[in-house]
Write a protein that holds these residues in place. Structure first.
Motif, PDB file in Angstrom:
ATOM      1  N   VAL A   6       0.833  -1.197   0.000  1.00 23.50           N
ATOM      2  CA  VAL A   6       0.000   0.000   0.000  1.00 23.50           C
ATOM      3  C   VAL A   6       0.875   1.258   0.000  1.00 23.50           C
ATOM      4  N   VAL A   7       1.924   1.250   0.812  1.00 19.37           N
ATOM      5  CA  VAL A   7       2.825   2.404   0.876  1.00 19.37           C
ATOM      6  C   VAL A   7       3.495   2.634  -0.476  1.00 19.37           C
ATOM      7  N   ARG A   8       3.966   1.569  -1.084  1.00 17.11           N
ATOM      8  CA  ARG A   8       4.636   1.703  -2.378  1.00 17.11           C
ATOM      9  C   ARG A   8       3.691   2.259  -3.438  1.00 17.11           C
ATOM     10  N   THR A   9       2.463   1.770  -3.467  1.00 20.79           N
ATOM     11  CA  THR A   9       1.505   2.240  -4.452  1.00 20.79           C
ATOM     12  C   THR A   9       1.092   3.679  -4.173  1.00 20.79           C
ATOM     13  N   HIS A  59      -1.910   6.283   6.269  1.00 19.34           N
ATOM     14  CA  HIS A  59      -2.257   6.179   7.677  1.00 19.34           C
ATOM     15  C   HIS A  59      -2.365   4.709   8.053  1.00 19.34           C
ATOM     16  N   ILE A  60      -1.735   4.338   9.154  1.00 14.40           N
ATOM     17  CA  ILE A  60      -1.798   2.977   9.661  1.00 14.40           C
ATOM     18  C   ILE A  60      -2.553   3.012  10.983  1.00 14.40           C
ATOM     19  N   GLN A  99       7.477   8.787   1.543  1.00 15.01           N
ATOM     20  CA  GLN A  99       6.045   8.911   1.769  1.00 15.01           C
ATOM     21  C   GLN A  99       5.759   9.261   3.225  1.00 15.01           C
ATOM     22  N   HIS A 100       4.877  10.235   3.457  1.00 14.19           N
ATOM     23  CA  HIS A 100       4.473  10.562   4.819  1.00 14.19           C
ATOM     24  C   HIS A 100       3.622   9.422   5.372  1.00 14.19           C
ATOM     25  N   ILE A 101       3.959   8.945   6.558  1.00 16.47           N
ATOM     26  CA  ILE A 101       3.236   7.852   7.205  1.00 16.47           C
ATOM     27  C   ILE A 101       2.811   8.309   8.592  1.00 16.47           C
ATOM     28  N   ILE A 102       1.521   8.187   8.866  1.00 15.34           N
ATOM     29  CA  ILE A 102       0.947   8.655  10.128  1.00 15.34           C
ATOM     30  C   ILE A 102       0.271   7.473  10.818  1.00 15.34           C
ATOM     31  N   HIS A 103       0.496   7.318  12.123  1.00 14.75           N
ATOM     32  CA  HIS A 103      -0.102   6.229  12.897  1.00 14.75           C
ATOM     33  C   HIS A 103      -1.265   6.752  13.746  1.00 14.75           C
ATOM     34  N   HIS A 104      -2.298   5.934  13.852  1.00 21.20           N
ATOM     35  CA  HIS A 104      -3.438   6.212  14.725  1.00 21.20           C
ATOM     36  C   HIS A 104      -3.720   4.945  15.527  1.00 21.20           C
ATOM     37  N   ASP A 105      -3.979   5.099  16.788  1.00 18.34           N
ATOM     38  CA  ASP A 105      -4.241   3.930  17.618  1.00 18.34           C
ATOM     39  C   ASP A 105      -5.581   3.283  17.307  1.00 18.34           C
ATOM     40  N   THR A 106      -6.580   4.095  16.986  1.00 19.00           N
ATOM     41  CA  THR A 106      -7.933   3.582  16.756  1.00 19.00           C
ATOM     42  C   THR A 106      -8.539   4.212  15.510  1.00 19.00           C
ATOM     43  N   LEU A 144      -9.096   7.212   1.770  1.00 15.48           N
ATOM     44  CA  LEU A 144      -9.554   5.904   1.328  1.00 15.48           C
ATOM     45  C   LEU A 144      -9.110   4.879   2.368  1.00 15.48           C
ATOM     46  N   VAL A 145     -10.068   4.189   2.993  1.00 12.83           N
ATOM     47  CA  VAL A 145      -9.752   3.295   4.103  1.00 12.83           C
ATOM     48  C   VAL A 145      -9.957   1.843   3.680  1.00 12.83           C
ATOM     49  N   PHE A 146      -8.956   1.022   3.981  1.00 10.10           N
ATOM     50  CA  PHE A 146      -8.980  -0.386   3.611  1.00 10.10           C
ATOM     51  C   PHE A 146      -8.859  -1.252   4.858  1.00 10.10           C
ATOM     52  N   GLY A 147      -9.630  -2.328   4.877  1.00  9.86           N
ATOM     53  CA  GLY A 147      -9.559  -3.258   5.992  1.00  9.86           C
ATOM     54  C   GLY A 147      -8.432  -4.238   5.794  1.00  9.86           C
ATOM     55  N   GLN A 148      -8.297  -5.139   6.732  1.00 16.60           N
ATOM     56  CA  GLN A 148      -7.255  -6.153   6.663  1.00 16.60           C
ATOM     57  C   GLN A 148      -7.651  -7.272   5.726  1.00 16.60           C
ATOM     58  N   GLU A 149      -6.646  -8.022   5.322  1.00 20.45           N
ATOM     59  CA  GLU A 149      -6.904  -9.189   4.499  1.00 20.45           C
ATOM     60  C   GLU A 149      -7.809 -10.156   5.266  1.00 20.45           C
TER      61      GLU A 149
END
Length: 215
Positions: free
Chosen positions: A82-85, A95-96, A114-121, A159-164
């Motif tokens: 996802v980060v690469r794309t 955002h993770i 790439q800017h990467i931002i973490h959120h707990d919830t 755009l939010v994606f769930g887990q596999e």
């Protein structure tokens, strides 16, 4: 027989340039070490010999106003893809949500640019997005979802994606202003999360991207 050369990173020697020939340029964007030793990174030719900081600064002047988020409550292995794309389509940020640890190998070093931002919830992500006027768009094949192929995506959005496997959480579904599905025609009920992210990002580019700015 030797494999044919090509433009990708999958075989040694397929990209990169050697040490700078001739007088060195005085452009501050150039990295002295790269000028001396050559630049073998997987970057477009326009950024050859540029420092990491210079590339990031230039990308920041052109980033698209969409963000990408992926839930990571069960250690999803697709985050690197996802980060690469997201880097390829020049998303504003990735955002993770959930666990901070993820396998960076799939990112192929693009996480440096790439800017990467973490959120707990999910709630933290939604509050962050709404505070910046960004629509939350979930991507999942759920009842009542709008086909991505016919949907009009907001220009400023996350755009939010769930887990596999489990897909988006109930919290994400409840917070989203719209949920889009990706048309499938085979026997499987879902597609890889990294692939889904690429499809959705490209859909945004088709609607809002300025193709004259592509490499």
């Amino acid at each position: 027989m030797d494999s044919p050369k090509g433009p990708t990173e999958w075989a040694e020697g397929r990209h990169g340039v050697g040490p700078w020939e001739g007088p060195w340029p005085d452009d501050p964007r150039f990295d002295p070490t790269l000028l001396a030793e050559g630049d073998r990174r997987n970057v477009v030719d326009a950024y050859r010999y540029w420092s990491l900081e210079a590339i990031r600064a230039e990308l920041d002047t052109r980033r698209h106003p969409f963000h990408v988020a992926i839930e990571n409550f069960e250690n999803d292995m697709n985050i690197g893809t996802v980060v690469r794309t997201a880097n390829a389509f020049l998303a504003e940020a990735v955002h993770i949500v959930g666990r901070r640890r993820w396998n960076r190998r799939g990112a192929m070093v693009t996480d440096r640019y790439q800017h990467i931002i973490h959120h707990d919830t999910v709630g933290d992500l939604v509050a962050w997005a709404r505070g910046r006027g960004l629509a939350v768009v979930a991507i999942d094949n759920t009842p009542g979802s709008v086909p991505l192929e016919t949907a009009t995506l907001p220009e400023r959005c996350v755009l939010v994606f769930g887990q596999e496997g489990p897909g988006i959480t109930g919290d994400t579904a409840a917070a989203a202003s719209m949920t889009c599905s990706i048309a499938q025609f085979g026997s499987t009920r879902s597609i890889n999360a990294g692939v889904a992210a690429g499809i959705a990002m490209h859909a945004w580019i088709r609607q809002h991207g300025d193709l004259s700015r592509a490499w």
